[in-house]
Write an enzyme that holds these catalytic residues in place. Structure first.
Site, PDB file in Angstrom:
ATOM      1  N   PRO A  50     120.307  49.057  -2.013  1.00 40.98           N
ATOM      2  CA  PRO A  50     119.954  47.753  -1.433  1.00 40.98           C
ATOM      3  C   PRO A  50     120.843  47.432  -0.240  1.00 40.98           C
ATOM      4  CG  PRO A  50     121.188  47.470  -3.483  1.00 40.98           C
ATOM      5  CD  PRO A  50     120.899  48.934  -3.360  1.00 40.98           C
ATOM      6  N   CYS A  51     120.231  46.932   0.814  1.00 41.55           N
ATOM      7  CA  CYS A  51     120.957  46.521   2.018  1.00 41.55           C
ATOM      8  C   CYS A  51     120.611  45.063   2.279  1.00 41.55           C
ATOM      9  CB  CYS A  51     120.594  47.406   3.202  1.00 41.55           C
ATOM     10  SG  CYS A  51     121.044  49.136   3.012  1.00 41.55           S
TER      11      CYS A  51
END
Length: 844
Positions: A459-460
């Site tokens: 996840p970013c």
């Protein structure tokens, strides 16, 4: 060289021998990523340069460079045959070709490498001389095949520091340049690719530069120079009839009983690894998810129920990385990293007997172990019976992170199990040694070289448009983007044969694509081959248009997997950055292909029983027959779905429909939903008190009083009127059965998105969303209603993962070719069937 410009790219298949110069020079138009039109600047006086020796015989020259001898004019317009526009290429015509030239007293031969003068302020270009010729007007020219520095590639100058400054990449790009652009010779050594960076360093000669990979613009591909890999399955074909059912594809092409192990990081409920294993099975490769890691406990429970063969770890990726390092130290401490070492790269022979010892399962064993004679002092009140599991972190939530073991106490049942720190077990070293020995044997925690394939979508969250504090100047300084670094660190530690990373398209939009470039840079710095592509879910057989980025990585000794071309007609929605538009996986406009029509919402969900806003039943019978082929196959019982295990927990619920429940709206929102007309395109704009003015903006109807709900709140909330400055039609939007859904969401609230059922006053249910993602109906989810929506919304579309798994399987077997794209021999969801002979049950 202008950025974002178009120029022709000669797609010549050159090997390291100059004599391999192609007889036919095909040309293609490609949008370059930060392209540089490497036309050298003149630096030598004409008197200081010349073509040397007798010219190459005319017949031989015409054979090797036929396009140079088509006209007596200086330039020949060569029509482009494989391009998306009507441009033409100017091909300089030659009088003669030579194999030597002299510049400033230095002799150059075909195949020599040279520095070429660049524009002011730029580093000198690096070229291989692949042609030396005299033009019709008697000017000496050379044709350059360019080398790229890291900053010249997609990696970009911001991430070039990840790679050795001496390392360059051979490109497919060629340009004609006057001979007097050459500055000097440069020694560029070709070295063999090696994932062992220390060993590779020893092989690099004392030359100024070296190269071990080729860089190609299509799908931003870094790959080995030598691509001729012997087929491992010489008796099997890489082409499988599109008429075959999944069982035929699987059984006829299964290469061996060798099992390839998969680690699923940031696994969620397991959609990506599930699809990859299914697709690999269709290609004849047995891929098994042996480990999965996710921070969400409910997602872990969902994955564990559907995949009992997987060791699921509910922990952060950072803690998992620390555990990997500590586990390796333990195995070294007990001298296990020598004889009887588990097969490298995650390969193991399957057997009928499984050794369950050391699996870390938390269930109580049926029998107690015999006392090994090294029990603790009998005067102690508590005695360790055995160790059950291992983790790194703070399982007791006492702010004391470290290495912990889960302990079963002698004379106590599982309810008394506790997590104890490593140092607290110093008085029972034999128990620790026994656990490590058995855990090592069963691969409870993977060691470097034991994982064949790592997949995951780190996840970013720092790139999200909802994040008001995004750091565009230094994205990796944002803690919300650190998982990308952790993901790459785990890859660097475990050194798998294959890597697949998935992420949102914003990874290529935010900060000029810094994070996407970083990801490729990290893989290439570890000497993995790599390529990047964007795939649209609906193009592979589901009724949604979600687009995602997929990054392949492959060990230097392996084939680099391809991207599967679409099977269904779906136009991609959403903005694609211009610099990356060429990595969109799709047929070109000039290709002739027969694609299935796009699936619609009705194709996916029209057979599901009606449920109300307050539905509370988690498991039910269908009550209706399947109406479409999609519905027939998505309903398959677990025992009939390829690559799914049928275990005791699954037996009692075979053929049942799970998770067909909507998020229950509050009274106000439910009243609003009931007022939205049941017609295509209906939304809050159709409610009384709203009019649409100029520029498609909503306005209050000043001719009437604002309508109130039973609670006294306004029927049309202010946030709906203000959303996207009043131009959006999404708030309380109703979907329609002939539409394709834009994307499956994680939050099932209708305030800013179109998620209302076409004919029922509710949002789409968990199961309806799951079908839009391609989950078989037998895939059961756990957790609260909100948690299950999150699991489905965060998942990779199953048919996309299946397609990628099939591409992996062909590469793993060494039977794929070197093109970046491939055609699938099957279509979703028919490929879900374990056997083509299965009679699909149309009953309820």
């Amino acid at each position: 060289m202008g950025r974002g410009s178009k120029r022709k790219v000669e797609k010549q298949q050159l090997d390291e021998s100059i004599d391999s110069e192609s007889e036919t020079q095909n040309e293609d138009s490609t949008t370059l990523l930060h392209p540089r039109s490497k036309k050298g600047r003149k630096v030598a006086r004409d008197a200081e340069l010349c073509l040397v020796g007798p010219s190459i015989a005319a017949d031989e020259a015409r054979r090797r460079w036929p396009l140079r001898y088509q006209s007596k004019n200086k330039v020949k317009k060569q029509a482009v045959t494989e391009t998306s526009n009507d441009e033409e290429d100017d091909v300089l015509q030659a009088r003669n070709h030579y194999d030597k030239a002299k510049v400033d007293g230095c002799l150059y031969k075909l195949g020599d490498n040279a520095y070429v003068q660049a524009e002011d302020g730029n580093l000198n270009y690096i070229a291989r001389i692949v042609e030396l010729f005299e033009t019709i007007d008697k000017k000496p020219y050379f044709k350059a095949q360019w080398f790229y520095r890291a900053e010249d590639t997609v990696i970009n100058k911001d991430n070039a520091h990840l790679l050795d400054k001496r390392r360059v990449f051979l490109s497919d790009i060629h340009d004609d340049n006057p001979l007097n652009c050459i500055l000097s010779k440069v020694e560029i050594a070709q070295v063999a690719p090696n994932i062992d960076l220390v060993a590779k360093e020893r092989t690099i000669p004392q030359s100024e530069l070296y190269y071990d990979m080729k860089y190609s613009l299509p799908y931003l591909t870094f790959k080995n120079i030598v691509t001729e890999t012997p087929k491992r399955d010489s008796d099997t074909s890489s082409v499988v009839s599109s008429e075959c059912g999944s069982s035929e594809c699987n059984s006829n092409n299964t290469t061996s009983k060798v099992e390839r192990s998969l680690l699923d990081l940031y696994s969620g409920c397991g959609a990506m690894s599930t699809g990859l294993c299914m697709g690999a099975s269709l290609s004849g490769v047995k891929l098994v998810t042996r480990w999965a890691v996710d921070i969400n406990s409910y997602a872990c429970k969902s994955l564990q129920w559907n995949h009992p063969e997987t060791k699921v770890r509910n922990e952060t990726a950072e803690d998992f990385l620390c555990l990997l390092k500590e586990w390796e130290k333990l195995c070294q401490k007990f001298s296990l990293l020598g004889a009887d070492k588990p097969l490298e790269n995650g390969s193991s022979e399957t057997s009928d007997e499984e050794d369950d010892d050391g699996q870390g399962c938390e269930e109580e064993q049926e029998k107690e172990r015999e006392d090994d004679g090294d029990s603790e002092d009998s005067s102690e009140e508590f005695e360790v019976e055995r160790l059950l599991d291992i983790c790194f972190g703070d399982p007791n939530q006492v702010n004391k992170p470290g290495l912990y073991f889960k302990v079963r106490w002698k004379g106590y049942d599982a309810s008394y199990d506790t997590w104890e720190p490593m140092k607290g077990l110093s008085n029972c070293p034999e128990k620790v040694k026994d656990f490590v020995r058995k855990g090592y044997k069963s691969n409870i925690v993977p060691l470097p070289g034991n994982v064949y394939f790592i997949c995951g979508g780190p996840p970013c969250q720092g790139i999200s448009g909802f994040n008001r504090f995004r750091n565009g100047n230094a994205p990796l300084d944002d803690i919300k983007n650190k998982q990308l670094v952790v993901y790459m660190d785990i890859i660097e530690h475990l050194k798998p044969r294959y890597v697949l990373m998935e992420n949102v398209v914003d990874i290529l939009k935010f900060a000029k694509g810094f994070l996407g470039r970083y990801a490729i840079g990290r893989l290439v710095s570890m000497n993995y081959q790599a390529r990047m592509g964007m795939m649209t879910a609906g193009s592979y057989g589901v009724a949604q248009c979600r687009m995602r980025v997929f990054l392949w990585g492959a060990h230097p000794s392996e084939k680099l997997p391809q991207y599967p071309l679409p099977t269904h007609e779906v136009a991609s929605r959403g903005h694609v950055p211009n610099e990356f538009e060429e990595i969109n996986v799709a047929y070109s406009k000039s290709d002739t292909c027969q694609l299935e029509r796009a699936l619609t919402l009705g194709d996916a969900i029209s057979d599901l029983p009606q449920v109300n806003n307050d539905e509370s039943v988690d498991q039910r019978k269908y009550g209706k027959v399947a109406r479409t082929e999609f519905q027939k196959y998505i309903r398959l019982q677990r025992k009939d779905v390829i690559n799914l295990t049928v275990d005791t927990p699954h037996a009692s619920s075979l053929g049942m429909l799970y998770d067909h429940r909507p998020l229950q709206l509050n009274a106000d929102d439910y009243e609003r939903v009931c007022r939205v007309p049941k017609r295509k395109g209906a939304n809050f704009r159709d409610l009384p008190g709203v009019i649409v003015g100029e520029n498609n903006r909503v306005e209050w109807d000043t001719t009437m009083e604002r309508v109130k709900l039973k609670s006294g709140k306004p029927l049309v909330p202010d946030y709906a009127m203000k959303f996207v400055k009043g131009r959006s039609t999404k708030p309380f939007g109703r979907l329609w059965m002939d539409e394709i859904v834009k994307t499956v969401v994680t939050r099932a609230k209708p305030h800013n998105q179109s998620i209302l059922h076409p004919s029922q006053d509710r949002v789409l249910t968990i199961r309806e969303n799951a079908r839009l993602q391609g989950f078989p109906d037998c895939y059961k989810l756990f957790g609260s209603i909100k948690e299950r929506y999150i699991q489905v919304g965060n998942a990779v579309a199953v048919p996309v993962a299946i397609a990628l798994g099939y591409a992996f399987g062909l590469a793993c077997r060494g039977v794929s070719d070197d093109e970046p794209l491939m055609i699938l021999p099957f279509k979703f969801p028919k490929c879900l069937a374990r056997s083509s002979q299965i009679e699909v049950d149309d009953s309820d």
